[in-house]
Motif scaffolding. Structure first.
Motif, PDB file in Angstrom:
ATOM      1  N   SER A 178       0.806  -1.227   0.000  1.00  0.00           N
ATOM      2  CA  SER A 178       0.000   0.000   0.000  1.00  0.00           C
ATOM      3  C   SER A 178       0.842   1.282   0.000  1.00  0.00           C
ATOM      4  O   SER A 178       0.372   2.323  -0.442  1.00  0.00           O
ATOM      5  N   ALA A 179       2.089   1.252   0.469  1.00  0.00           N
ATOM      6  CA  ALA A 179       2.936   2.452   0.516  1.00  0.00           C
ATOM      7  C   ALA A 179       3.664   2.724  -0.801  1.00  0.00           C
ATOM      8  O   ALA A 179       4.245   3.791  -0.981  1.00  0.00           O
ATOM      9  N   ILE A 180       3.616   1.792  -1.735  1.00  0.00           N
ATOM     10  CA  ILE A 180       4.398   1.903  -2.974  1.00  0.00           C
ATOM     11  C   ILE A 180       3.800   2.959  -3.898  1.00  0.00           C
ATOM     12  O   ILE A 180       2.617   2.935  -4.197  1.00  0.00           O
ATOM     13  N   LYS A 181       4.688   3.876  -4.378  1.00  0.00           N
ATOM     14  CA  LYS A 181       4.265   4.906  -5.324  1.00  0.00           C
ATOM     15  C   LYS A 181       4.940   4.768  -6.685  1.00  0.00           C
ATOM     16  O   LYS A 181       4.492   5.362  -7.656  1.00  0.00           O
ATOM     17  N   ARG A 182       6.055   4.037  -6.740  1.00  0.00           N
ATOM     18  CA  ARG A 182       6.708   3.814  -8.038  1.00  0.00           C
ATOM     19  C   ARG A 182       7.570   2.565  -7.968  1.00  0.00           C
ATOM     20  O   ARG A 182       7.968   2.128  -6.885  1.00  0.00           O
ATOM     21  N   ILE A 183       7.836   1.996  -9.142  1.00  0.00           N
ATOM     22  CA  ILE A 183       8.671   0.803  -9.248  1.00  0.00           C
ATOM     23  C   ILE A 183       9.602   0.944 -10.455  1.00  0.00           C
ATOM     24  O   ILE A 183       9.302   1.667 -11.405  1.00  0.00           O
ATOM     25  N   TYR A 184      10.721   0.256 -10.371  1.00  0.00           N
ATOM     26  CA  TYR A 184      11.643   0.184 -11.499  1.00  0.00           C
ATOM     27  C   TYR A 184      12.477  -1.075 -11.340  1.00  0.00           C
ATOM     28  O   TYR A 184      12.430  -1.734 -10.295  1.00  0.00           O
TER      29      TYR A 184
END
Length: 140
Positions: free
Chosen positions: A28-34
């Motif tokens: 739930s805290a994730i705002k971006r991924i790479y």
């Protein structure tokens, strides 16, 4: 104080195929991924740190060694440090949580390894990246 931890994933296989999962990870805290793919297994990407941002790492292909150091004094980071080492492999969906206040060094241990990185702040939301030379934290 938050400490780095491995959130263990699992795997299942049956006649339909294989499934890797991590039901203990709250995204739930994730705002971006790479993703990160180092060109060579001898290359170590680091040291990069964050006073505010958190990171979560998962090997989606191959394996990685991730070294973390807690920075208590960002003005004098060489004061006291301990290097924590974690190994992530892609055979199950283990996730390493790096709380705020740490620097990381990342090394692929197999050719064609790929690391998924998840962050709790959007790109450009805050200015929170600190880079140190590769040999900065070598013990004498």
């Amino acid at each position: 104080m938050d400490l780095p931890e491995i959130i263990e994933g699992r795997k299942h296989s049956d006649e339909r195929g294989k499934l890797s999962f991590n039901n203990n990870f709250n995204a739930s805290a994730i705002k971006r991924i790479y993703t990160i793919e180092n060109n060579e297994i001898d290359f170590v990407r680091g040291w990069t740190g964050h006073k505010i941002e958190q990171r979560w790492f998962s090997a989606v292909q191959g394996s990685f060694i991730i070294r973390l150091i807690k920075i208590n004094d960002w003005e004098n980071p060489l004061n006291i440090f301990e290097i924590l080492e974690f190994k992530l492999v892609s055979d199950k969906l283990d996730i390493l949580h790096m709380p705020k206040g740490y620097v990381s060094a990342i090394q692929a241990k197999e050719e064609n390894s790929k690391l998924l990185v998840m962050v709790d702040h959007a790109l450009g939301e805050i200015n929170d990246e600190y880079r140190f030379p590769q040999d900065y934290f070598k013990k004498i």
